[in-house]
Design an enzyme around this catalytic site. Structure first.
Site, PDB file in Angstrom:
ATOM      1  N   LYS A  60      10.436  25.285  -0.147  1.00 35.66           N
ATOM      2  CA  LYS A  60      11.462  24.781  -1.057  1.00 35.66           C
ATOM      3  C   LYS A  60      11.503  25.694  -2.275  1.00 35.66           C
ATOM      4  O   LYS A  60      10.724  25.568  -3.197  1.00 35.66           O
ATOM      5  CB  LYS A  60      11.141  23.337  -1.457  1.00 35.66           C
ATOM      6  N   GLU A  87       3.295  27.107 -23.772  1.00 31.64           N
ATOM      7  CA  GLU A  87       3.777  28.261 -23.016  1.00 31.64           C
ATOM      8  C   GLU A  87       5.260  28.483 -23.318  1.00 31.64           C
ATOM      9  O   GLU A  87       6.091  27.624 -23.040  1.00 31.64           O
ATOM     10  CB  GLU A  87       3.579  28.022 -21.517  1.00 31.64           C
ATOM     11  N   ALA A 146       5.312  19.533 -14.138  1.00 26.16           N
ATOM     12  CA  ALA A 146       5.634  19.219 -12.751  1.00 26.16           C
ATOM     13  C   ALA A 146       4.372  19.136 -11.910  1.00 26.16           C
ATOM     14  O   ALA A 146       4.253  18.276 -11.020  1.00 26.16           O
ATOM     15  CB  ALA A 146       6.580  20.267 -12.184  1.00 26.16           C
ATOM     16  N   GLY A 147       3.404  19.994 -12.188  1.00 21.81           N
ATOM     17  CA  GLY A 147       2.151  19.979 -11.447  1.00 21.81           C
ATOM     18  C   GLY A 147       1.390  18.682 -11.623  1.00 21.81           C
ATOM     19  O   GLY A 147       0.779  18.172 -10.668  1.00 21.81           O
ATOM     20  N   GLU A 185      -0.745  25.995  -8.845  1.00 24.51           N
ATOM     21  CA  GLU A 185      -0.843  27.156  -9.745  1.00 24.51           C
ATOM     22  C   GLU A 185       0.153  26.909 -10.855  1.00 24.51           C
ATOM     23  O   GLU A 185       1.367  26.976 -10.635  1.00 24.51           O
ATOM     24  CB  GLU A 185      -0.563  28.448  -8.969  1.00 24.51           C
ATOM     25  N   GLY A 242       4.407  26.394 -10.538  1.00 23.30           N
ATOM     26  CA  GLY A 242       5.434  25.994 -11.498  1.00 23.30           C
ATOM     27  C   GLY A 242       4.806  25.471 -12.769  1.00 23.30           C
ATOM     28  O   GLY A 242       3.659  25.793 -13.106  1.00 23.30           O
ATOM     29  N   SER A 243       5.542  24.648 -13.465  1.00 22.70           N
ATOM     30  CA  SER A 243       5.111  24.170 -14.779  1.00 22.70           C
ATOM     31  C   SER A 243       3.964  23.180 -14.653  1.00 22.70           C
ATOM     32  O   SER A 243       3.806  22.487 -13.638  1.00 22.70           O
ATOM     33  CB  SER A 243       6.278  23.510 -15.506  1.00 22.70           C
ATOM     34  N   THR A 244       3.183  23.088 -15.717  1.00 21.60           N
ATOM     35  CA  THR A 244       2.092  22.128 -15.747  1.00 21.60           C
ATOM     36  C   THR A 244       2.619  20.698 -15.686  1.00 21.60           C
ATOM     37  O   THR A 244       2.010  19.833 -15.038  1.00 21.60           O
ATOM     38  CB  THR A 244       1.225  22.347 -16.997  1.00 21.60           C
ATOM     39  N   CYS A 272       3.448  33.596 -15.740  1.00 26.11           N
ATOM     40  CA  CYS A 272       2.462  32.591 -16.151  1.00 26.11           C
ATOM     41  C   CYS A 272       1.155  33.213 -16.623  1.00 26.11           C
ATOM     42  O   CYS A 272       0.426  32.595 -17.405  1.00 26.11           O
ATOM     43  CB  CYS A 272       2.207  31.611 -15.018  1.00 26.11           C
TER      44      CYS A 272
END
Length: 491
Positions: free
Chosen positions: A184, A391, A240-241, A258, A236-238, A292
């Site tokens: 995706k 970030e 979303a993680g 990651e 992706g972003s923290t 990143c």
């Protein structure tokens, strides 16, 4: 997203599912705009739940009924090498397309999007041929065969900043392990990942082993929660993680994450500034700051603070901002209007703080169209400031003073992130000693460059698990113990 008619040869009106092109279940489409000109370059269909169901079902059938997971490692490796060969025929088109989509300078795009996917495929093909997938060992009642098997169906969710290199960083080890994949990609780079499907077809990858669907957040969340998925691999972003980790925890589902970073570059008092400046692009400005691993906190000793500020500001001011397709460009635009505004918002906040703006600070003159941001440097930043904590994901650096070596390590570690870093010194042994004390997943001494044969990943809010090398391949394998008689041991 919008409901539109297809416009160009780059349009992607269908999804790659079960080895063929599947018409979407919805009328929703994403319009891709060129980052440097804001001109539409293509449209792509967006998946709904029914499309996700179809992709997972195809991956599940290929895993449970197809030959891939039961094939010999050497057979999978051979197909993966054909996949790499087929990809290389498309590398030039991919290189240019990504630069148009997200503004990546063309030389970097050639390396990461043109050559990167083939490299991931070949490295993992080589690894799986040497990987011990079954080993007997003595037990109290006979022998145990310790076997490694594919973890199952993998949902690989990848970002827009290095779209093709990262798109294969997860499927490559997964395919080598015998898993099947639903990829995706990000809508911000909606058009390029389908080139992978074209290469997979040419290589003869069995139907359903790799499936590609483009989706927004609700459909992506549906994929993460899908009962047919065994593992989620996400970059992706923290933020979303964290949501993905919570859902995988609820489902007791494996995940590799990651995530973001706010890494520190420690300039020691004996550092050679010419060496430091030569490494700034890769360490702190790569891909227009949309990386990143970038060391966007520069920690400088008070005894040489002015020298470091002058060196960093000179480098930033000398960057060539412009068309990412021009080989002379070293800083292209941001990937989207929304992201440009986020980066400029961080700059405005920093300008209102006690930090000193040294160079840059806004939109560059002469670039009325395109999502450009000037390479920007702030000095006298406090490590508690927002600019040092969050970030930015743009070409914006914070230079922070420190008192001594211990203070530098303390500041570097005083962050919720721990993904990357660097140490700059004339004494490499000293640099390695400092590097050992920084709590981060990767760190370089006098340069920073990811080694794809070694584990990569973060600590703290920068992620869970490791990618690349044998460690990355291992994350797509499960261990099974088969209890047998001692006769199963080799003589």
């Amino acid at each position: 997203m919008s409901t539109v008619q297809y416009r160009t040869a780059l349009d992607r009106p269908a999804f790659f599912v079960g080895g063929t092109w599947l018409a979407p279940s919805t009328d929703e489409h994403h319009v891709a705009l060129e980052a440097a000109t804001e001109v539409p370059i293509g449209t792509a269909a967006m998946a709904g739940p029914a499309d996700i169901d179809a992709a997972v079902a195809a991956a599940r059938a290929a895993l449970d009924s197809g030959p891939w997971g039961r094939s010999a490692a050497a057979e999978r490796a051979e197909v993966m090498r054909r996949f790499a060969d087929a990809w290389e025929k498309r590398a030039d088109l991919a290189t240019t397309l990504v630069s148009r989509e997200n503004g990546m300078p063309i030389a970097l795009s050639r390396q990461t999007n043109g050559l990167g996917p083939a490299g991931h495929l070949r490295r993992n093909a080589d690894l799986i041929e040497k990987f011990p997938l079954e080993a007997p060992r003595l037990s109290m009642r006979g022998a145990t065969i310790v076997r490694r098997e594919p973890v199952g169906v993998v949902a690989a969710i990848t970002p827009w900043n290095f779209p093709l290199g990262l798109a294969l960083s997860k499927p490559a080890p997964a395919l080598a392990a015998g898993c099947t994949v639903v990829l995706k990609p990000s809508p911000e780079t909606a058009l390029d990942s389908y080139l992978l499907a074209d290469a997979a077809i040419e290589a003869g990858l069995p139907a359903g082993v790799l499936n590609i669907v483009l989706a927004d957040r609700p459909a992506s969340a549906y994929l993460v929660s899908h009962p047919g998925v065994d593992k989620v691999a996400f970059t992706g972003s923290t933020a979303a993680g964290r949501a993905i980790a919570a859902e995988c925890g609820r489902l007791v589902r494996r995940c590799t994450l990651e995530l973001g970073g706010k890494s520190a570059s420690i300039v020691l008092d004996d550092a050679d500034l010419d060496t430091f400046v030569a490494g700034l692009d890769a360490a702190s400005f790569m891909n227009n700051g949309q990386t990143c691993t970038l060391q966007s906190r520069i920690l400088a000793p008070r005894s040489r603070f002015g020298e470091v500020v002058e060196a960093v500001a000179g480098f930033a001011a000398g960057m060539v901002v412009g068309d990412p397709l021009d080989p002379a460009t070293t800083c292209g635009p941001m990937a989207s209007k929304a992201h440009q505004e986020r980066v400029l918002g961080h700059i405005r906040t920093a300008i209102a703080s006690p930090a000193r703006l040294i160079t840059g600070g806004g939109r560059p003159a002469g670039h009325e169209r395109g999502w450009f941001v000037e390479p920007t440097v702030f000095a006298d930043v406090d490590n508690a400031d927002r600019l040092a904590r969050e970030e930015v994901f743009g070409p914006v650096l914070a230079i922070i003073p420190y008192d001594d070596e211990a203070d530098a390590v303390r500041i570097a570690n005083h962050s919720e992130y721990g993904l990357a870093g660097s140490v700059w010194t004339a004494d490499e042994a000293r640099g390695v000693d400092v590097a050992r004390r920084v709590r981060t997943g990767t760190i370089g001494v006098n340069y920073y460059a990811i080694d794809f044969d070694s584990p990569f990943g973060g600590l703290k809010a920068s992620g869970i698990g490791r990618e690349y090398g044998p460690e990355g391949l291992s994350s797509y394998l499960d261990h099974k113990s088969i209890y047998t008689s001692a006769a199963q041991l080799p003589s």
